[in-house]
Scaffold this motif. Structure first.
Motif, mmCIF file in Angstrom:
data_model
loop_
_atom_site.group_PDB
_atom_site.id
_atom_site.type_symbol
_atom_site.label_atom_id
_atom_site.label_comp_id
_atom_site.label_asym_id
_atom_site.label_seq_id
_atom_site.Cartn_x
_atom_site.Cartn_y
_atom_site.Cartn_z
ATOM 1 N N PRO A 22 0.793 -1.230 0.000
ATOM 2 C CA PRO A 22 0.000 0.000 0.000
ATOM 3 C C PRO A 22 0.830 1.287 0.000
ATOM 4 O O PRO A 22 0.376 2.310 -0.483
ATOM 5 N N ILE A 23 2.049 1.239 0.528
ATOM 6 C CA ILE A 23 2.874 2.448 0.601
ATOM 7 C C ILE A 23 3.482 2.808 -0.760
ATOM 8 O O ILE A 23 3.860 3.944 -0.993
ATOM 9 N N GLU A 24 3.549 1.857 -1.678
ATOM 10 C CA GLU A 24 4.168 2.108 -2.977
ATOM 11 C C GLU A 24 3.335 3.067 -3.817
ATOM 12 O O GLU A 24 2.114 3.024 -3.786
ATOM 13 N N GLY A 25 4.035 3.918 -4.556
ATOM 14 C CA GLY A 25 3.355 4.825 -5.472
ATOM 15 C C GLY A 25 3.863 6.243 -5.347
ATOM 16 O O GLY A 25 4.904 6.508 -4.739
ATOM 17 N N GLY A 63 8.458 -2.650 6.280
ATOM 18 C CA GLY A 63 7.132 -2.939 6.813
ATOM 19 C C GLY A 63 6.241 -3.519 5.746
ATOM 20 O O GLY A 63 6.672 -3.824 4.626
ATOM 21 N N SER A 64 4.978 -3.670 6.098
ATOM 22 C CA SER A 64 3.990 -4.166 5.154
ATOM 23 C C SER A 64 2.607 -3.796 5.656
ATOM 24 O O SER A 64 2.438 -3.370 6.805
ATOM 25 N N GLY A 65 1.636 -3.952 4.774
ATOM 26 C CA GLY A 65 0.266 -3.608 5.134
ATOM 27 C C GLY A 65 0.099 -2.113 5.272
ATOM 28 O O GLY A 65 0.370 -1.373 4.344
ATOM 29 N N ASP A 66 -0.278 -1.649 6.456
ATOM 30 C CA ASP A 66 -0.485 -0.215 6.637
ATOM 31 C C ASP A 66 0.548 0.441 7.540
ATOM 32 O O ASP A 66 0.482 1.627 7.816
ATOM 33 N N SER A 67 1.562 -0.305 7.998
ATOM 34 C CA SER A 67 2.519 0.227 8.965
ATOM 35 C C SER A 67 3.966 0.006 8.525
ATOM 36 O O SER A 67 4.374 -1.124 8.240
ATOM 37 N N TYR A 68 4.733 1.106 8.517
ATOM 38 C CA TYR A 68 6.122 1.067 8.054
ATOM 39 C C TYR A 68 6.980 1.886 9.012
ATOM 40 O O TYR A 68 6.507 2.837 9.625
ATOM 41 N N SER A 69 8.266 1.538 9.118
ATOM 42 C CA SER A 69 9.171 2.310 9.962
ATOM 43 C C SER A 69 10.566 2.306 9.359
ATOM 44 O O SER A 69 10.924 1.424 8.588
ATOM 45 N N GLY A 70 11.339 3.310 9.727
ATOM 46 C CA GLY A 70 12.701 3.431 9.218
ATOM 47 C C GLY A 70 13.248 4.805 9.511
ATOM 48 O O GLY A 70 13.155 5.294 10.635
ATOM 49 N N GLU A 71 13.810 5.441 8.472
ATOM 50 C CA GLU A 71 14.392 6.767 8.619
ATOM 51 C C GLU A 71 13.817 7.702 7.579
ATOM 52 O O GLU A 71 13.507 7.285 6.461
ATOM 53 N N ILE A 72 13.687 8.966 7.969
ATOM 54 C CA ILE A 72 13.218 9.996 7.051
ATOM 55 C C ILE A 72 14.132 11.213 7.217
ATOM 56 O O ILE A 72 14.537 11.546 8.332
ATOM 57 N N SER A 82 14.236 9.212 13.073
ATOM 58 C CA SER A 82 13.488 7.958 13.099
ATOM 59 C C SER A 82 12.135 8.267 12.498
ATOM 60 O O SER A 82 11.515 9.270 12.853
ATOM 61 N N GLY A 83 11.700 7.422 11.590
ATOM 62 C CA GLY A 83 10.460 7.729 10.908
ATOM 63 C C GLY A 83 9.489 6.574 10.899
ATOM 64 O O GLY A 83 9.857 5.419 11.118
ATOM 65 N N SER A 84 8.239 6.922 10.641
ATOM 66 C CA SER A 84 7.216 5.902 10.464
ATOM 67 C C SER A 84 6.201 6.418 9.462
ATOM 68 O O SER A 84 6.056 7.625 9.257
ATOM 69 N N LEU A 92 -1.242 9.010 3.616
ATOM 70 C CA LEU A 92 -0.052 8.454 4.242
ATOM 71 C C LEU A 92 0.403 9.431 5.314
ATOM 72 O O LEU A 92 0.775 10.560 5.010
ATOM 73 N N LYS A 93 0.319 9.015 6.572
ATOM 74 C CA LYS A 93 0.779 9.862 7.662
ATOM 75 C C LYS A 93 2.241 9.539 7.908
ATOM 76 O O LYS A 93 2.590 8.431 8.321
ATOM 77 N N MET A 94 3.099 10.517 7.639
ATOM 78 C CA MET A 94 4.532 10.377 7.851
ATOM 79 C C MET A 94 4.892 11.080 9.153
ATOM 80 O O MET A 94 4.439 12.191 9.409
ATOM 81 N N LYS A 95 5.722 10.413 9.956
ATOM 82 C CA LYS A 95 6.098 10.958 11.253
ATOM 83 C C LYS A 95 7.597 10.806 11.432
ATOM 84 O O LYS A 95 8.157 9.740 11.170
#
Length: 111
Positions: A22-25, A63-72, A82-84, A92-95
């Motif tokens: 879902p995050i792709e695009g 990640g997969s589905g609706d939840s991802y984490s890493g760096e931004i 640290s990002g999600s 897409l809520k980026m934090k």
């Protein structure tokens, strides 16, 4: 007829196995730039595709589905946090957080 049904079922299974996360695009960021999120090296890279920082990779998430984490990375100051990311429909809520305490969020819209 039975052979056709089996072949159709196998084709559908192959297509679903290759379905994009879902995050792709392409996403419109809070600043109005376009960001593209695509698979890269077992994760998902976030690269700006328009605006002042066109072509700059600003994140990498797992990640997969609706939840991802890493760096931004903030492209304005090149600081990495640290990002999600959480996908909900076409949003897409980026934090990004410093020490998991000081956080900023943005909502991006699917293009």
């Amino acid at each position: 007829m039975r052979t056709f049904i089996i072949a159709a079922a196998l084709a559908l299974t192959a297509l679903s196995a290759q379905a994009a996360e879902p995050i792709e695009g392409k996403w419109k960021t809070a600043s109005g730039a376009t960001a593209e999120i695509a698979p890269c090296g077992g994760a998902f890279c976030v690269t700006l595709r328009s605006g002042k920082h066109n072509g700059k990779q600003i994140g990498k998430m797992d990640g997969s589905g609706d939840s991802y984490s890493g760096e931004i990375t903030d492209p304005e100051n090149d600081k990495t946090y640290s990002g999600s990311g959480t996908v909900s429909g076409n949003s897409l809520k980026m934090k990004g957080c410093v020490l998991a305490v000081l956080c900023k969020s943005q909502t991006w819209t699917r293009l």
